[in-house]
Design an enzyme around this catalytic site. Structure first.
Site, PDB file in Angstrom:
ATOM      1  N   LYS A  51      99.194 -59.424   5.225  1.00 19.11           N
ATOM      2  CA  LYS A  51      98.708 -57.913   4.445  1.00 19.11           C
ATOM      3  C   LYS A  51      99.481 -57.190   4.999  1.00 19.11           C
ATOM      4  O   LYS A  51      99.905 -55.981   4.221  1.00 19.11           O
ATOM      5  CB  LYS A  51      97.307 -58.005   5.243  1.00 19.11           C
ATOM      6  CG  LYS A  51      96.318 -58.958   4.162  1.00 19.11           C
ATOM      7  CD  LYS A  51      94.961 -58.889   4.847  1.00 19.11           C
ATOM      8  CE  LYS A  51      94.025 -59.829   4.301  1.00 19.11           C
ATOM      9  NZ  LYS A  51      92.980 -60.293   4.810  1.00 19.11           N
ATOM     10  N   GLN A  95      88.945 -58.628   9.297  1.00 18.20           N
ATOM     11  CA  GLN A  95      89.267 -60.075   9.004  1.00 18.20           C
ATOM     12  C   GLN A  95      88.263 -61.009   9.456  1.00 18.20           C
ATOM     13  O   GLN A  95      87.989 -60.972  10.527  1.00 18.20           O
ATOM     14  CB  GLN A  95      90.696 -60.466   9.489  1.00 18.20           C
ATOM     15  CG  GLN A  95      91.265 -61.658   9.594  1.00 18.20           C
ATOM     16  CD  GLN A  95      91.813 -61.891   7.905  1.00 18.20           C
ATOM     17  OE1 GLN A  95      92.283 -60.899   7.348  1.00 18.20           O
ATOM     18  NE2 GLN A  95      91.421 -62.703   7.219  1.00 18.20           N
ATOM     19  N   ASP A 118      88.023 -55.314   0.002  1.00 18.85           N
ATOM     20  CA  ASP A 118      87.831 -56.853  -0.322  1.00 18.85           C
ATOM     21  C   ASP A 118      86.785 -57.125  -1.267  1.00 18.85           C
ATOM     22  O   ASP A 118      86.701 -58.170  -1.866  1.00 18.85           O
ATOM     23  CB  ASP A 118      87.180 -57.427   1.239  1.00 18.85           C
ATOM     24  CG  ASP A 118      88.055 -58.103   1.964  1.00 18.85           C
ATOM     25  OD1 ASP A 118      89.411 -58.594   1.507  1.00 18.85           O
ATOM     26  OD2 ASP A 118      88.052 -58.294   3.420  1.00 18.85           O
TER      27      ASP A 118
END
Ligand code: NAP
Length: 283
Positions: A51, A95, A118
């Protein structure tokens, strides 16, 4: 046709980089993505590193906050609350997976919905299912992008989605439904799996079982999208949920692993970060 998500992602990232390069003049800054990593899970470390690399390519500011495995849920929630209130932060990711003593549901819910790049927040999920504007989860969004780029007609097709997870199977099925496919979802309790999958014009496989999908499960000429990321038990190499070598000649369109859905998931995260940034500017 073997569809390279890697090539498509590279193209889209170059376009995004050109767009982001105009932001300092227009808005006085670039989008800012914060990624929180709890612990040292090697897969998570590699996703977080990916990322940061993608952000650098696109010109997005990236901050990775590393927290020890021993962090308490409250400490994590406090950091999220601070980042929610920080107008310099456009996207916020924790995460997953998290250590067992931390509730993933509580953490996902704590992230401000307008920074939920997300697309996992319950309000974003609800908006998706009610066809309202929302941040789309990255993997299903990437799948649709790949189908469109490959010129696959979705409307009117029989789509079978293998897997019913919140992050892939269910939202992928919803996006296909929204594009007027006739959608069937199959899972570990589905009897006669191969009979159902062999009817699919579009087969999306997200089950996490190395090479489970064999040629007899695929209709001749089907479009096969392989989401799985597994280690091949024989070679130890990365492989998908689809036996690629066995299915490549039977499918009309197929995605490889690696280099298929994965890069598009990462690419869509960049898109979502830009989307949230732009929404912040118009507030
Ligand atoms: P998950 O939460 O474990 O869900 C797996 C789903 O597959 C479940 O619905 C399960 O059914 C179903 N399933 C398991 N074994 C099956 C079988 N033998 N036959 C039919 N269905 C079966 O997994 P996930 O998070 O959706 O991820 C799926 C795979 O995609 C994993 O390999 C993951 O690493 C990969 N992934 C890749 C990306 C990417 O960007 N490339 C992103 C996310 C995930 P039940 O519901 O009945 O248990």
């Amino acid at each position: 046709m073997i569809v390279s998500g890697k090539d498509l992602a590279a193209r889209l990232k170059a376009e995004m980089a050109a767009e982001v390069a105009t932001f300092p003049e227009k808005y006085g800054r670039v989008p800012h993505l914060v990624v929180i990593l709890v612990g040292e899970n090697p897969a998570s470390v590699s996703y977080v590193t990916g990322k940061a690399k993608d952000s650098a390519e696109v010109g997005i500011k990236n901050t990775t906050l590393r927290m020890p495995e021993s962090v308490t849920e409250q400490e994590l929630l406090d950091v999220i609350a601070k980042l929610n209130a920080d107008s310099d932060v456009d996207g916020l990711i924790v995460q997953l997976p998290l250590p067992k003593h931390i509730s993933e549901d509580r953490v996902i819910e704590a992230i401000a919905v307008e920074k939920d790049v997300d697309g996992f927040h319950p309000l974003n999920v609800a908006a998706l299912w009610q066809k309202r504007p929302c941040v789309l989860p990255c993997t299903p969004k990437g799948i649709i992008r790949m189908l469109d780029d490959a010129g696959v007609e979705i409307a009117g097709k029989k789509a079978v989605v293998m897997g019913r997870s919140n992050i892939v199977g269910l939202p992928a099925a919803k996006l296909l439904l929204d594009r007027n496919a006739t959608v069937t979802i199959v899972h570990s309790r589905t009897p006669n799996l191969a009979e159902v999958t062999a009817e699919a014009d579009i087969l999306v496989v997200a089950i996490g079982r190395p090479k489970l999908v064999t040629a007899d499960m695929v209709k001749p000429g089907a479009v096969v999208i392989d989401v799985g990321v597994n280690r091949d038990p024989e070679t130890g190499k990365l492989c998908g949920d689809v036996d690629f070598a066995a299915c490549v000649d039977k499918a009309s369109v197929i995605t490889p692993v690696p280099g298929g859905v994965g890069p598009m998931t990462r690419c869509c995260l960049m898109e979502n970060t830009i989307e949230c940034f732009l929404k912040n500017q118009t507030k």
